[in-house]
Design a protein around this motif. Structure first.
Motif, mmCIF file in Angstrom:
data_model
loop_
_atom_site.group_PDB
_atom_site.id
_atom_site.type_symbol
_atom_site.label_atom_id
_atom_site.label_comp_id
_atom_site.label_asym_id
_atom_site.label_seq_id
_atom_site.Cartn_x
_atom_site.Cartn_y
_atom_site.Cartn_z
ATOM 1 N N HIS A 57 11.089 -12.191 -16.035
ATOM 2 C CA HIS A 57 11.294 -11.684 -14.680
ATOM 3 C C HIS A 57 12.606 -10.913 -14.570
ATOM 4 N N SER A 58 13.677 -11.452 -15.168
ATOM 5 C CA SER A 58 14.975 -10.782 -15.056
ATOM 6 C C SER A 58 14.958 -9.433 -15.781
ATOM 7 N N TYR A 59 14.395 -9.406 -16.980
ATOM 8 C CA TYR A 59 14.289 -8.142 -17.702
ATOM 9 C C TYR A 59 13.357 -7.180 -16.970
ATOM 10 N N GLY A 60 12.280 -7.704 -16.396
ATOM 11 C CA GLY A 60 11.321 -6.854 -15.700
ATOM 12 C C GLY A 60 11.924 -6.180 -14.484
ATOM 13 N N VAL A 61 12.661 -6.943 -13.652
ATOM 14 C CA VAL A 61 13.286 -6.370 -12.462
ATOM 15 C C VAL A 61 14.324 -5.327 -12.857
ATOM 16 N N LEU A 62 15.167 -5.652 -13.839
ATOM 17 C CA LEU A 62 16.187 -4.692 -14.282
ATOM 18 C C LEU A 62 15.532 -3.451 -14.877
ATOM 19 N N GLY A 63 14.465 -3.670 -15.643
ATOM 20 C CA GLY A 63 13.764 -2.529 -16.224
ATOM 21 C C GLY A 63 13.135 -1.641 -15.164
ATOM 22 N N PHE A 76 4.753 -6.952 -15.713
ATOM 23 C CA PHE A 76 4.447 -5.979 -14.663
ATOM 24 C C PHE A 76 4.823 -6.410 -13.243
ATOM 25 N N PRO A 77 4.573 -7.657 -12.808
ATOM 26 C CA PRO A 77 4.956 -8.008 -11.424
ATOM 27 C C PRO A 77 6.445 -7.840 -11.152
ATOM 28 N N ALA A 78 7.282 -8.274 -12.093
ATOM 29 C CA ALA A 78 8.729 -8.134 -11.899
ATOM 30 C C ALA A 78 9.154 -6.680 -11.946
ATOM 31 N N VAL A 79 8.514 -5.895 -12.802
ATOM 32 C CA VAL A 79 8.825 -4.465 -12.878
ATOM 33 C C VAL A 79 8.517 -3.783 -11.551
ATOM 34 N N ALA A 80 7.409 -4.163 -10.914
ATOM 35 C CA ALA A 80 7.043 -3.573 -9.620
ATOM 36 C C ALA A 80 8.132 -3.826 -8.585
ATOM 37 N N VAL A 81 8.705 -5.020 -8.590
ATOM 38 C CA VAL A 81 9.801 -5.336 -7.666
ATOM 39 C C VAL A 81 10.995 -4.430 -7.948
ATOM 40 N N GLY A 82 11.308 -4.242 -9.220
ATOM 41 C CA GLY A 82 12.433 -3.380 -9.588
ATOM 42 C C GLY A 82 12.214 -1.930 -9.211
ATOM 43 N N VAL A 83 10.980 -1.431 -9.350
ATOM 44 C CA VAL A 83 10.672 -0.047 -8.977
ATOM 45 C C VAL A 83 10.856 0.161 -7.475
ATOM 46 N N THR A 129 2.088 -9.946 -23.128
ATOM 47 C CA THR A 129 3.479 -9.614 -22.803
ATOM 48 C C THR A 129 3.543 -8.615 -21.653
ATOM 49 N N LEU A 130 2.651 -7.634 -21.670
ATOM 50 C CA LEU A 130 2.641 -6.620 -20.614
ATOM 51 C C LEU A 130 2.311 -7.237 -19.264
ATOM 52 N N TRP A 131 1.295 -8.085 -19.207
ATOM 53 C CA TRP A 131 0.924 -8.687 -17.924
ATOM 54 C C TRP A 131 2.041 -9.589 -17.405
ATOM 55 N N ARG A 132 2.807 -10.198 -18.310
ATOM 56 C CA ARG A 132 3.912 -11.054 -17.877
ATOM 57 C C ARG A 132 5.024 -10.229 -17.223
ATOM 58 N N PHE A 182 2.332 1.395 -24.157
ATOM 59 C CA PHE A 182 1.497 1.131 -22.989
ATOM 60 C C PHE A 182 2.340 0.746 -21.781
ATOM 61 N N PHE A 183 3.410 -0.006 -22.023
ATOM 62 C CA PHE A 183 4.275 -0.410 -20.908
ATOM 63 C C PHE A 183 4.823 0.812 -20.180
ATOM 64 N N PHE A 184 5.404 1.745 -20.924
ATOM 65 C CA PHE A 184 6.037 2.891 -20.280
ATOM 66 C C PHE A 184 5.028 3.880 -19.721
ATOM 67 N N LEU A 185 3.862 4.006 -20.344
ATOM 68 C CA LEU A 185 2.852 4.882 -19.770
ATOM 69 C C LEU A 185 2.420 4.374 -18.399
ATOM 70 N N ILE A 186 2.125 3.091 -18.293
ATOM 71 C CA ILE A 186 1.674 2.519 -17.027
ATOM 72 C C ILE A 186 2.780 2.571 -15.979
ATOM 73 N N VAL A 187 3.992 2.189 -16.366
ATOM 74 C CA VAL A 187 5.104 2.160 -15.409
ATOM 75 C C VAL A 187 5.466 3.577 -14.964
ATOM 76 N N ASN A 188 5.550 4.515 -15.896
ATOM 77 C CA ASN A 188 5.950 5.877 -15.530
ATOM 78 C C ASN A 188 4.905 6.557 -14.651
ATOM 79 N N VAL A 189 3.629 6.343 -14.933
ATOM 80 C CA VAL A 189 2.587 6.911 -14.072
ATOM 81 C C VAL A 189 2.671 6.312 -12.676
ATOM 82 N N SER A 190 2.955 5.013 -12.582
ATOM 83 C CA SER A 190 3.056 4.361 -11.261
ATOM 84 C C SER A 190 4.248 4.880 -10.465
#
Length: 257
Positions: free
Chosen positions: A146-152, A83-90, A78-81, A186-194
């Protein structure tokens, strides 16, 4: 960021920030999304842009405690699915912060809080008993991820407010309590550190803000410990209602400030 503002808070304002820090720890080990209340408190006490930079290290501290507590329950596919969209949102959120002034950021945070409260209310009214997460996760479509990842990614960069977004996604994917907490930890630790390099580059994190974080981090730990104790005892339905109400009040307060 006007870092001098951080040193002109009153005793009551520091107490409010300390309470918000306790909620950060509690949200990471018990009720994900409770830190939206922390977000509203920080944005009310500090300048809106500065509040996101001060809050981020505290969130990371809470994430570390959550990972230590629930590390065995994470679902990495789930995490690997996501992360790419989250990076776009960040990246989109970073560009927005470059362009937006403090007033626009404050209004955006208020609007995001109200939107997240609406999403949470909708989720509560439409939620069904989730089936086995291993079976449901694979049926969750890529477009949905992807939609949830970008918004997140966008909401976490602009307002540290991705908790309700990811909560909705993980619940819709069928995660039960421990799998939900482990995966989100794990999701928020990785995203917040990035996000740290982006926040430093934008001037949202600097020496004075980290000193304030050092004082407030002491309050994250008891919140996390209490959350670990309470996760199997708390009446979560009532608590979610209180969180939603406080989030709405905080969002309206920011919009009218």
């Amino acid at each position: 960021m006007n870092t001098m503002t951080l040193w002109h808070i009153s005793g009551w304002e520091f107490a409010a920030l300390a309470f918000a820090a306790v909620l950060v720890g509690f949200s990471k080990t018990a009720v994900s999304g409770a830190n939206t209340v922390s977000l509203a408190i920080f944005a009310a006490v500090l300048p809106a842009r500065a509040s996101t930079g001060v809050l981020l290290p505290l969130l990371i501290a809470g994430d570390v405690l959550a990972v230590v507590t629930y590390r065995r329950h994470a679902h990495w596919p789930t995490l690997w699915r996501l992360f790419p969209a989250v990076a776009v949102g960040v990246v989109a959120g970073t560009l927005f912060l470059v362009w937006a002034g403090d007033g626009m950021v404050r209004v955006s945070i208020g609007a995001i809080l109200l939107f997240m409260a609406g999403v949470t209310i909708w989720r509560r009214r439409t939620a069904e008993t989730p089936p086995d997460p291993e079976a449901v996760t694979h049926r969750t479509g890529r477009m949905k991820a992807h939609s949830y990842g970008v918004l997140g990614g966008f909401t976490t960069m602009v307002a540290n407010a991705a908790g309700p977004v990811m909560s909705l996604y993980l619940l819709s994917a069928g995660f039960r309590k421990l799998g939900f907490l482990g995966t989100s930890a794990f999701f928020f630790l990785i995203v917040n550190v990035s996000k740290v390099p982006f926040s430093v580059g934008l001037g949202l994190i600097d020496g004075p803000s980290l000193l304030l974080d050092a004082a407030l981090a002491l309050f994250v730990v008891p919140g996390a410990l209490f959350g670990k104790w309470a996760v199997n005892r708390i009446n979560q339905r009532l608590f979610e209602q209180l969180v939603i109400a406080a989030t709405i009040v905080g969002g309206v307060q920011l919009l009218l400030r």
